[in-house]
Each structure stands twice: as C-alpha cells, then as structure tokens.
Scaffold this motif. Structure first.
Motif, short mmCIF file in Angstrom:
data_model
loop_
_atom_site.label_atom_id
_atom_site.label_comp_id
_atom_site.label_asym_id
_atom_site.label_seq_id
_atom_site.Cartn_x
_atom_site.Cartn_y
_atom_site.Cartn_z
N LEU A 98 0.82 -1.21 0.00
CA LEU A 98 0.00 0.00 0.00
C LEU A 98 0.86 1.26 0.00
CD1 LEU A 98 -2.85 -0.99 2.49
CD2 LEU A 98 -3.14 -0.42 0.07
N LEU A 99 1.91 1.26 0.81
CA LEU A 99 2.78 2.44 0.86
C LEU A 99 3.46 2.68 -0.48
CD1 LEU A 99 4.17 4.76 2.25
CD2 LEU A 99 5.87 3.15 3.16
N ARG A 100 3.95 1.61 -1.09
CA ARG A 100 4.62 1.75 -2.39
C ARG A 100 3.66 2.32 -3.44
NH1 ARG A 100 6.87 -2.77 -2.32
NH2 ARG A 100 5.09 -3.98 -3.08
N ALA A 101 2.45 1.79 -3.48
CA ALA A 101 1.47 2.25 -4.46
C ALA A 101 1.05 3.69 -4.20
CB ALA A 101 0.26 1.33 -4.45
N ARG A 102 0.82 4.01 -2.94
CA ARG A 102 0.39 5.37 -2.62
C ARG A 102 1.50 6.38 -2.90
NH1 ARG A 102 -2.81 6.46 2.82
NH2 ARG A 102 -2.60 8.51 1.83
N SER A 103 2.73 6.03 -2.59
CA SER A 103 3.84 6.95 -2.84
C SER A 103 3.98 7.23 -4.33
CB SER A 103 5.15 6.36 -2.29
OG SER A 103 5.09 6.22 -0.88
N LEU A 104 3.85 6.20 -5.14
CA LEU A 104 3.99 6.37 -6.58
C LEU A 104 2.84 7.19 -7.18
CD1 LEU A 104 5.18 2.78 -7.58
CD2 LEU A 104 6.51 4.89 -7.80
N ILE A 105 1.63 6.78 -6.87
CA ILE A 105 0.47 7.39 -7.53
C ILE A 105 0.14 8.76 -6.95
CG2 ILE A 105 -2.00 7.11 -8.00
CD1 ILE A 105 -1.47 4.09 -8.13
N GLU A 106 0.11 8.86 -5.63
CA GLU A 106 -0.19 10.16 -5.02
C GLU A 106 0.98 11.12 -5.21
OE1 GLU A 106 -2.05 9.89 -1.05
OE2 GLU A 106 -2.56 7.81 -1.57
N GLY A 107 2.19 10.57 -5.25
CA GLY A 107 3.35 11.42 -5.52
C GLY A 107 3.27 12.07 -6.89
N GLU A 108 2.82 11.28 -7.87
CA GLU A 108 2.66 11.84 -9.21
C GLU A 108 1.54 12.88 -9.25
OE1 GLU A 108 3.50 12.39 -13.23
OE2 GLU A 108 4.63 11.45 -11.61
N ALA A 109 0.46 12.60 -8.54
CA ALA A 109 -0.67 13.53 -8.53
C ALA A 109 -0.27 14.87 -7.92
CB ALA A 109 -1.84 12.93 -7.76
N ILE A 110 0.48 14.85 -6.83
CA ILE A 110 0.83 16.12 -6.19
C ILE A 110 1.90 16.86 -6.99
CG2 ILE A 110 2.73 15.37 -4.66
CD1 ILE A 110 1.34 17.02 -2.44
N ALA A 111 2.76 16.13 -7.70
CA ALA A 111 3.75 16.78 -8.56
C ALA A 111 3.05 17.51 -9.70
CB ALA A 111 4.73 15.74 -9.10
N LEU A 112 2.02 16.89 -10.26
CA LEU A 112 1.24 17.55 -11.31
C LEU A 112 0.50 18.76 -10.76
CD1 LEU A 112 -0.25 14.40 -13.11
CD2 LEU A 112 1.43 16.00 -14.06
N ALA A 113 -0.07 18.60 -9.55
CA ALA A 113 -0.83 19.69 -8.95
C ALA A 113 0.07 20.88 -8.64
CB ALA A 113 -1.51 19.21 -7.68
N ALA A 114 1.33 20.62 -8.29
CA ALA A 114 2.24 21.71 -7.90
C ALA A 114 2.43 22.72 -9.02
CB ALA A 114 3.58 21.13 -7.48
N THR A 115 2.35 22.27 -10.24
CA THR A 115 2.56 23.18 -11.37
C THR A 115 1.25 23.79 -11.87
OG1 THR A 115 2.38 21.38 -13.00
CG2 THR A 115 4.57 21.85 -12.12
N ARG A 116 0.13 23.38 -11.30
CA ARG A 116 -1.17 23.83 -11.78
C ARG A 116 -1.94 24.68 -10.77
NH1 ARG A 116 -3.41 20.36 -15.94
NH2 ARG A 116 -1.84 18.88 -16.67
N MET A 117 -1.64 24.55 -9.50
CA MET A 117 -2.45 25.22 -8.48
C MET A 117 -2.25 26.73 -8.53
SD MET A 117 -2.26 22.60 -5.22
CE MET A 117 -3.54 23.47 -4.29
N ASN A 118 -3.37 27.45 -8.45
CA ASN A 118 -3.30 28.91 -8.44
C ASN A 118 -3.37 29.42 -6.99
OD1 ASN A 118 -6.08 29.02 -7.60
ND2 ASN A 118 -6.70 28.70 -9.74
N PRO A 119 -3.12 30.70 -6.76
CA PRO A 119 -3.13 31.23 -5.39
C PRO A 119 -4.42 30.95 -4.62
CG PRO A 119 -2.14 32.80 -6.88
CD PRO A 119 -2.69 31.71 -7.74
N LEU A 208 4.10 23.58 -2.53
CA LEU A 208 3.10 23.93 -3.56
C LEU A 208 3.15 25.42 -3.86
CD1 LEU A 208 0.07 21.78 -2.32
CD2 LEU A 208 1.53 21.32 -4.31
N ALA A 209 3.31 26.23 -2.82
CA ALA A 209 3.36 27.68 -3.02
C ALA A 209 4.56 28.08 -3.88
CB ALA A 209 3.41 28.38 -1.67
N ARG A 210 5.65 27.31 -3.80
CA ARG A 210 6.84 27.58 -4.61
C ARG A 210 6.75 26.91 -5.98
NH1 ARG A 210 9.32 25.50 0.02
NH2 ARG A 210 10.15 23.75 -1.20
#
Length: 242
Positions: A98-119, A208-210
């Motif tokens: 579970l940890l391996r799967a969550r790190s991979l999938i949620e890690g990718e999701a938050i990396a994508l979100a970091a470049t898309r989130m507005n203020p 995320l702010a950065r």
C-alpha cells in the motif's frame, strides 16, 4: 380516449427508462460503507455481517449484499465462508504494498498539482491548516473522526488540481484499502504525543506555493510514510515477541 393515450405514453416512457429507486439505495449503501472504510471507522480484521450492517443502515439486506460485493472486488474487504466479510488484516506485505502504491500514484498527482495550483487553490488548503490548529487548540485529543476527515479533505483538495481524471479514482481506491490501517496509527500518534500531521502538511503547502513539484512529492511521501512505518515497527515487534 385521452386517458388511454396518456397510459400508452407512460408505458413507452417506462420501457425506455431504468427504475432508479433500488439503484439509489444500493449506491447510498455503497457510498456510506466506502466513506466508513476510507475514514477508518472499521478496524483491520473486523468481521462485518450483512444483517448487522443492514440494521445499522436501516435498510434491507439486498443493497448491503451488493455493496459488499463491490467492495470485495475493490480489495477493500475480504469474503469469509460464513457469508460475512472482514476488513483485511494488517500484514507486513500489505503495509509495504500500500505504501509503495500510494507513494507512486499520489506522488505523481501532487507533482502535477504543484505546477497547476493557483493562489486561490493554495489558500484553500492553507485554510484547512487553520481548521487543524483550531481543533488542536480545543485539545480534543480523541477527536479522531475530525482529524481523519480534515486529513482526507486536505489531500483530495490538492489531488483534484492534478488535471488527471485517471489518477483520482486510483487514489480513492488506495485510500479505501488503507483507511483502516491509518486509523490505527492516528490513535497511536495521538496517545504518544507524536509530531502533529499538520507539521507535514505545512511542508506540503510550502512546496506547492513555490511550485516545487519534487519538494511537494518528497513532503507528501514523508507524510504518508509515517503511519505505515509505525505500523510496520509495531507488527515486527509483535512478531518478535511471538
């Protein structure tokens, strides 16, 4: 004559539409059980019966049986020989998987979100940290339900900004499977006075702010790894004693 035409039209409409009453009950039962599992309201290895759940949900056994079947297919529950089901037990293999799967999938999701989130979106997740501080200030040490709800809201507010319709249901499935495990860890952290989850969430928000995708991924992995590491140590200690 007019009445006959109306009745005929109703028959045509009925033949084209699918009844919704029964499906609605099934969906509601499924959604409620799903919410309970994600929130960790059921404990690992806990046995659940169709009749017991039907009584608790004030419904018949049929929608419960069908909802349980869906949850078994999603690996959130396990079928037992006596027509009951259980929440999967905690094992070292399951924790690591579970940890391996969550790190991979949620890690990718938050990396994508970091470049898309507005203020505005970042301000929204920052506001959740304020709610966390208010909860802690009230010293409701055992308000685990509130803590679990805030934690889930925080994460999914971010994940929904990733721009991927494929990742979100995958993440929901992983939370469905890991909810009971995480609940055990939340209780233990609360009793031991461990560092508050908000500490890790602030690191996520700062990244995320950065718009720092790698830092956001690393902060997330640190956050979600902590309860799994605790459970792993606890299980290994129990195995050594045996």
């Amino acid at each position: 004559m007019q009445k006959a035409v109306i009745e005929k039209n109703n028959e045509v409409i009925a033949a084209q539409l699918t009844p919704v009453g029964r499906e609605t009950v099934q969906d509601r039962v499924y959604s409620e059980l799903r919410r309970a599992l994600i929130g960790g309201l059921f404990e690992p290895s806990q046995v659940l019966t169709i009749r017991g759940l039907a009584d608790a949900l004030v419904t018949s056994t049929m929608p419960v049986r069908e909802a349980l079947g869906r949850l078994i297919t999603e690996k959130a529950l396990e079928a037992l020989p006596n027509r009951s089901v259980r929440v999967p037990p905690i094992t070292l293999e399951r924790i690591d998987d579970l940890l391996r799967a969550r790190s991979l999938i949620e890690g990718e999701a938050i990396a994508l979100a970091a470049t898309r989130m507005n203020p505005r979106q970042i301000a929204s997740v920052e506001a959740m940290l304020g709610e966390w501080d208010e909860m802690r200030a009230l010293k409701h040490k055992k308000d685990i339900d509130r803590e679990a709800t805030l934690n889930q809201s925080f994460h999914f507010e971010i994940y929904r900004c990733c721009g991927s319709a494929v990742l979100i249901p995958m993440i929901e499935s992983l939370w469905l499977q890991s909810g009971p495990c995480i609940r055990v860890a939340i209780y233990a952290f609360s009793d031991a006075g461990e560092v508050d989850t908000a500490h890790y969430h602030r690191s996520i928000v700062a990244a995320l702010a950065r718009q720092d995708a790698q830092a956001a991924r690393e902060a997330l992995v640190a956050d979600i790894s902590r309860p799994f590491a605790f459970l792993r140590d606890k299980l290994q200690s129990a195995n050594r004693k045996d």
